[in-house]
Write an enzyme that holds these catalytic residues in place. Structure first.
Site, mmCIF file in Angstrom:
data_model
loop_
_atom_site.group_PDB
_atom_site.id
_atom_site.type_symbol
_atom_site.label_atom_id
_atom_site.label_comp_id
_atom_site.label_asym_id
_atom_site.label_seq_id
_atom_site.Cartn_x
_atom_site.Cartn_y
_atom_site.Cartn_z
ATOM 1 N N LYS A 162 9.024 78.104 13.796
ATOM 2 C CA LYS A 162 8.438 77.330 14.890
ATOM 3 C C LYS A 162 8.413 75.867 14.529
ATOM 4 O O LYS A 162 8.180 75.487 13.372
ATOM 5 C CB LYS A 162 7.009 77.788 15.174
ATOM 6 C CG LYS A 162 6.545 77.450 16.588
ATOM 7 C CD LYS A 162 7.215 78.344 17.624
ATOM 8 C CE LYS A 162 6.689 78.061 19.024
ATOM 9 N NZ LYS A 162 7.238 79.015 20.000
ATOM 10 N N VAL A 195 -1.044 78.440 34.997
ATOM 11 C CA VAL A 195 -0.051 78.699 36.050
ATOM 12 C C VAL A 195 1.130 77.737 35.923
ATOM 13 O O VAL A 195 1.654 77.233 36.909
ATOM 14 C CB VAL A 195 -0.674 78.649 37.462
ATOM 15 C CG1 VAL A 195 -1.663 79.785 37.638
ATOM 16 C CG2 VAL A 195 -1.354 77.304 37.733
ATOM 17 N N VAL A 213 5.382 80.046 32.958
ATOM 18 C CA VAL A 213 5.234 81.491 32.779
ATOM 19 C C VAL A 213 4.164 82.050 33.700
ATOM 20 O O VAL A 213 4.402 82.991 34.468
ATOM 21 C CB VAL A 213 4.909 81.821 31.306
ATOM 22 C CG1 VAL A 213 4.612 83.314 31.148
ATOM 23 C CG2 VAL A 213 6.069 81.417 30.407
#
Length: 349
Positions: A81, A184, A187
């Site tokens: 990451k 929201v 995804v």
């Protein structure tokens, strides 16, 4: 011997790399958890952290989760990451910083493959790709694997939510199933639209209240302040924002039978595995349910199929969740613990 280096989330990571580029102002972390199954793949996020330690901890947790996610998804990839630190909230990453991050990725000579995550975009990945070949999630022709991973993550989470509703509620479809959606964006917003098409009853929340209100109006849903969503009376709570939101303080406030969402590292500590399990709440381990995006960009990077193959693999997510839940029921162990054990077995083969 395991060395924590003062970071409880250090899990025998193969490498934790700190980068600075004074000319552009870049400050970044790349954590490589494992390359046992292949190059360490995982997105890069641009985010403001309260401290450098918080940024390193996030990279450690997220890279470990990517090892487990890629193993559970059957990808020939390890886990890594990237985190680029924003100087203050609301900052925008610059072209020069993107190029500097690309040079940092290139310096690892293929041990880490980056892709889009929070605060990034396809256009920004194109800039990074100008200075390193070790990047995925680039714009592609229609029908090919690759591009924005968000819609693919949303599709996988949607399938996982339906599997959880079937398992915990006996629901054959989502009509009338009450789902509280936290976050929201790409995804969570995609998930909400898919659930609305199926007739689910939605309550939405987002740190951007206007975004939640607009989507609620579009879908005929309710919306609540971001701080209220954890206490909404619903059948399913779907976290799709940032991680570590299920804690000793918040788990007792849940009024649901299922937790199933796309956020990474939803459970703040190992003890929270047990806290959620003891409440009898069915949990969809995050790195199992949210694997759609990495399946898409992973197959793009590996050159192993087209969009149809991507969707075919995403559609295996409910089966993997049921495998975890079956073993959890047999053993009495939390689903999160079972998923970790399965992933570790896959990595050590």
């Amino acid at each position: 011997m395991t060395f924590g280096w003062g970071f409880p989330d250090f899990d025998d990571h193969e490498g934790v790399h700190l980068f600075t580029d004074p000319a552009s102002g870049l400050r970044a972390v790349i954590a490589v958890h494992s390359t046992a199954l292949g190059p360490a793949a995982g997105g890069v996020r641009f985010w403001h952290y309260a401290s450098d330690r918080d940024a390193i901890t996030d990279a450690l947790r997220l890279s470990r989760g990517m090892s487990f996610k890629n193993a559970m998804a059957g990808l020939e990839l390890g886990g890594g990451k990237g985190v680029v630190l924003a100087a203050k909230p609301g900052d925008t990453i610059t072209h020069a910083q993107l190029e500097a991050f690309g040079r940092a990725v290139e310096s690892l000579a293929g041990r880490y493959v980056t892709a889009e995550d929070v605060g990034m975009s396809e256009e920004r990945m194109k800039v990074i790709a100008g200075v390193t070949r070790y990047v995925s999630g680039l714009p592609v022709e229609q029908g090919a694997a690759g591009g924005d991973p968000g819609p693919y993550t949303a599709y996988g989470v949607y399938l996982g939510v339906k599997a959880a509703a079937k398992r915990a509620l006996g629901a054959d479809d989502m009509k009338g199933v009450r789902v509280a959606v936290q976050g929201v964006g790409s995804v969570g917003g995609g998930l909400a639209r898919l659930l609305a098409e199926d007739g689910a009853t939605l309550t939405l929340a987002d740190v951007n209240a206007d975004r939640a209100a607009a989507l609620a109006s579009e879908l005929g849903a309710e919306h609540v302040p971001a701080g209220a969503i954890l206490g909404v009376d619903a059948d399913i709570f779907s976290p799709n924002a940032l991680g570590a939101i299920l804690t000793e303080a918040t788990i007792p406030t849940l009024r649901v039978k299922v937790v199933a969402g796309g956020a990474n590292n939803q459970l703040a500590t190992r003890e929270d595995y047990d806290r959620l399990h003891e409440r009898g709440i069915l949990y969809a381990p995050d790195y199992v349910i949210n694997a759609g995006g990495i399946i898409n960009v992973g197959l793009e990077y590996l050159g192993q199929g087209d969009e149809a193959e991507v969707n075919s693999r995403i559609e295996r997510i409910p089966g993997r969740l049921n495998e975890v839940w079956d073993e959890s029921e047999r053993t009495g162990r939390p689903a999160a613990e079972v998923a970790d054990a399965i992933a570790k077995r896959l990595i050590s083969r």
